[in-house]
Design a protein around this motif. Sequence first.
Motif, PDB file in Angstrom:
ATOM      1  N   PHE A 118     -19.293  21.239  32.134  1.00 14.14           N
ATOM      2  CA  PHE A 118     -19.130  20.272  31.048  1.00 14.14           C
ATOM      3  C   PHE A 118     -17.667  19.857  30.974  1.00 14.14           C
ATOM      4  CE2 PHE A 118     -18.650  18.991  26.559  1.00 14.14           C
ATOM      5  CZ  PHE A 118     -19.702  18.084  26.465  1.00 14.14           C
ATOM      6  N   ASP A 119     -17.428  18.564  31.043  1.00 12.40           N
ATOM      7  CA  ASP A 119     -16.070  18.028  30.985  1.00 12.40           C
ATOM      8  C   ASP A 119     -15.779  17.610  29.544  1.00 12.40           C
ATOM      9  OD1 ASP A 119     -13.710  16.598  31.137  1.00 12.40           O
ATOM     10  OD2 ASP A 119     -14.254  15.554  32.991  1.00 12.40           O
ATOM     11  N   ARG A 120     -14.950  18.361  28.864  1.00 15.94           N
ATOM     12  CA  ARG A 120     -14.662  18.075  27.457  1.00 15.94           C
ATOM     13  C   ARG A 120     -13.840  16.807  27.269  1.00 15.94           C
ATOM     14  NH1 ARG A 120     -16.482  21.730  24.021  1.00 15.94           N
ATOM     15  NH2 ARG A 120     -16.875  23.867  24.736  1.00 15.94           N
ATOM     16  N   THR A 121     -13.144  16.365  28.302  1.00 13.35           N
ATOM     17  CA  THR A 121     -12.342  15.154  28.145  1.00 13.35           C
ATOM     18  C   THR A 121     -13.233  13.919  27.994  1.00 13.35           C
ATOM     19  OG1 THR A 121     -12.151  14.842  30.548  1.00 13.35           O
ATOM     20  CG2 THR A 121     -10.431  16.127  29.454  1.00 13.35           C
ATOM     21  N   VAL A 122     -14.406  13.946  28.615  1.00 13.18           N
ATOM     22  CA  VAL A 122     -15.338  12.823  28.487  1.00 13.18           C
ATOM     23  C   VAL A 122     -16.566  13.188  27.661  1.00 13.18           C
ATOM     24  CG1 VAL A 122     -14.582  11.763  30.627  1.00 13.18           C
ATOM     25  CG2 VAL A 122     -16.486  13.376  30.682  1.00 13.18           C
ATOM     26  N   GLY A 123     -16.734  14.481  27.371  1.00 13.93           N
ATOM     27  CA  GLY A 123     -17.852  14.932  26.556  1.00 13.93           C
ATOM     28  C   GLY A 123     -19.195  14.858  27.249  1.00 13.93           C
ATOM     29  N   GLU A 124     -19.194  14.983  28.584  1.00 12.72           N
ATOM     30  CA  GLU A 124     -20.422  14.861  29.358  1.00 12.72           C
ATOM     31  C   GLU A 124     -20.470  15.936  30.449  1.00 12.72           C
ATOM     32  OE1 GLU A 124     -22.949  12.858  28.883  1.00 12.72           O
ATOM     33  OE2 GLU A 124     -22.283  10.904  28.125  1.00 12.72           O
ATOM     34  N   PRO A 125     -21.677  16.335  30.882  1.00 15.19           N
ATOM     35  CA  PRO A 125     -21.784  17.255  32.016  1.00 15.19           C
ATOM     36  C   PRO A 125     -21.450  16.550  33.322  1.00 15.19           C
ATOM     37  CG  PRO A 125     -23.968  16.656  31.207  1.00 15.19           C
ATOM     38  CD  PRO A 125     -22.987  16.036  30.270  1.00 15.19           C
ATOM     39  N   VAL A 126     -20.971  17.337  34.289  1.00 14.53           N
ATOM     40  CA  VAL A 126     -20.636  16.822  35.617  1.00 14.53           C
ATOM     41  C   VAL A 126     -21.449  17.607  36.637  1.00 14.53           C
ATOM     42  CG1 VAL A 126     -18.809  16.415  37.300  1.00 14.53           C
ATOM     43  CG2 VAL A 126     -18.304  16.247  34.848  1.00 14.53           C
ATOM     44  N   ALA A 127     -22.353  16.936  37.326  1.00  8.79           N
ATOM     45  CA  ALA A 127     -23.281  17.607  38.243  1.00  8.79           C
ATOM     46  C   ALA A 127     -22.551  18.215  39.437  1.00  8.79           C
ATOM     47  CB  ALA A 127     -24.331  16.619  38.725  1.00  8.79           C
ATOM     48  N   GLY A 128     -23.049  19.365  39.895  1.00 11.40           N
ATOM     49  CA  GLY A 128     -22.599  19.962  41.142  1.00 11.40           C
ATOM     50  C   GLY A 128     -21.144  20.357  41.187  1.00 11.40           C
ATOM     51  N   SER A 129     -20.509  20.603  40.050  1.00  8.34           N
ATOM     52  CA  SER A 129     -19.076  20.887  40.044  1.00  8.34           C
ATOM     53  C   SER A 129     -18.746  22.376  40.110  1.00  8.34           C
ATOM     54  CB  SER A 129     -18.420  20.249  38.812  1.00  8.34           C
ATOM     55  OG  SER A 129     -19.092  20.611  37.636  1.00  8.34           O
ATOM     56  N   ILE A 130     -19.762  23.226  40.078  1.00  8.14           N
ATOM     57  CA  ILE A 130     -19.578  24.675  40.230  1.00  8.14           C
ATOM     58  C   ILE A 130     -20.354  25.109  41.461  1.00  8.14           C
ATOM     59  CG2 ILE A 130     -20.109  26.943  39.238  1.00  8.14           C
ATOM     60  CD1 ILE A 130     -19.739  25.675  36.489  1.00  8.14           C
ATOM     61  N   ALA A 131     -19.713  25.894  42.328  1.00  7.77           N
ATOM     62  CA  ALA A 131     -20.368  26.402  43.531  1.00  7.77           C
ATOM     63  C   ALA A 131     -20.453  27.923  43.465  1.00  7.77           C
ATOM     64  CB  ALA A 131     -19.599  25.977  44.776  1.00  7.77           C
ATOM     65  N   ILE A 132     -21.666  28.445  43.548  1.00 11.41           N
ATOM     66  CA  ILE A 132     -21.881  29.887  43.625  1.00 11.41           C
ATOM     67  C   ILE A 132     -22.198  30.198  45.082  1.00 11.41           C
ATOM     68  CG2 ILE A 132     -23.245  31.836  42.786  1.00 11.41           C
ATOM     69  CD1 ILE A 132     -23.868  30.165  40.290  1.00 11.41           C
ATOM     70  N   ASP A 133     -21.210  30.698  45.792  1.00 12.12           N
ATOM     71  CA  ASP A 133     -21.344  30.913  47.225  1.00 12.12           C
ATOM     72  C   ASP A 133     -22.207  32.139  47.533  1.00 12.12           C
ATOM     73  OD1 ASP A 133     -19.732  28.720  47.949  1.00 12.12           O
ATOM     74  OD2 ASP A 133     -17.918  29.887  47.537  1.00 12.12           O
ATOM     75  N   PRO A 134     -22.744  32.222  48.747  1.00 14.71           N
ATOM     76  CA  PRO A 134     -23.605  33.360  49.091  1.00 14.71           C
ATOM     77  C   PRO A 134     -22.948  34.729  48.901  1.00 14.71           C
ATOM     78  CG  PRO A 134     -23.877  31.605  50.698  1.00 14.71           C
ATOM     79  CD  PRO A 134     -22.748  31.191  49.804  1.00 14.71           C
ATOM     80  N   GLY A 135     -21.617  34.799  49.041  1.00 14.02           N
ATOM     81  CA  GLY A 135     -20.934  36.078  48.898  1.00 14.02           C
ATOM     82  C   GLY A 135     -20.737  36.541  47.469  1.00 14.02           C
ATOM     83  N   VAL A 136     -21.059  35.698  46.498  1.00 14.74           N
ATOM     84  CA  VAL A 136     -20.892  36.069  45.086  1.00 14.74           C
ATOM     85  C   VAL A 136     -21.926  37.121  44.708  1.00 14.74           C
ATOM     86  CG1 VAL A 136     -21.146  35.232  42.718  1.00 14.74           C
ATOM     87  CG2 VAL A 136     -19.797  33.924  44.367  1.00 14.74           C
ATOM     88  N   ARG A 137     -21.451  38.237  44.157  1.00 14.01           N
ATOM     89  CA  ARG A 137     -22.333  39.330  43.761  1.00 14.01           C
ATOM     90  C   ARG A 137     -22.537  39.379  42.253  1.00 14.01           C
ATOM     91  NH1 ARG A 137     -19.064  43.855  44.963  1.00 14.01           N
ATOM     92  NH2 ARG A 137     -20.774  45.065  44.091  1.00 14.01           N
TER      93      ARG A 137
END
Length: 226
Positions: A118-137
């Motif tokens: 969520f981008d608070r500067t525009v008050g809207e969600p931004v798609a695909g902006s977080i990446a959870i990589d395979p190595g994340v436990r």
Amino acid sequence: MDSDPSPADPAALARRALALTPPEGRTIVGIAGSPGSGKTTLARAVVAAANAEAGAEAGAEVAAYLPMDGFHLADATLEALGRRERKGAIDTFDGWGFLALLQRARADRANTVYAPAFDRTVGEPVAGSIAIDPGVRLVVVEGNYLLAPVEPWARIPGLLAESWFVATPEAERLRRLIERHVRHGRTPEAARAWAIEVDGANARLIEPTATTATLIVDGGLPVAAA
């Protein structure tokens, strides 16, 4: 549930979360709380501490931050539904989409899982902006309604290894919220009205859910508002 609030110690909480995570698996820990409780600040700090402790050895990040706020409905959708003036209420989120993302984040370690922020500067969600990589436990998810006892939110606790509720005095939450709303463009009067009437109504739904959390964390420290 631990009834006495624990200190908001990110390093200690990171160690606790990592201890829940099997070497070849992935764990999701949830941080819930009312608006202004400090849950975003705490979640980010826990992720940073987990990566500092375990990531250096692994050579890559082992923990990722995942906010519920990326599943805000767009303002145009809220306008069409007649809900724009109470943005942040439980029915102004895509709860089913959020649930599906959590299910995939827990199960899919073969592929990168992308999530909205969520981008608070525009008050809207931004798609695909977080990446959870395979190595994340470890995935640390935070949001107001993680423990809400209504569909589809009631299905979320079953996906969490633990749930932590950030308990913060109402006066402190109100102060943080007014500051945040002013920072994002509201007048002090409008900011106070929104914090009391809209955020306050949401808090009345959220605060009772603390009784179902695994751990209560003291959020009354002078941190930035969540």
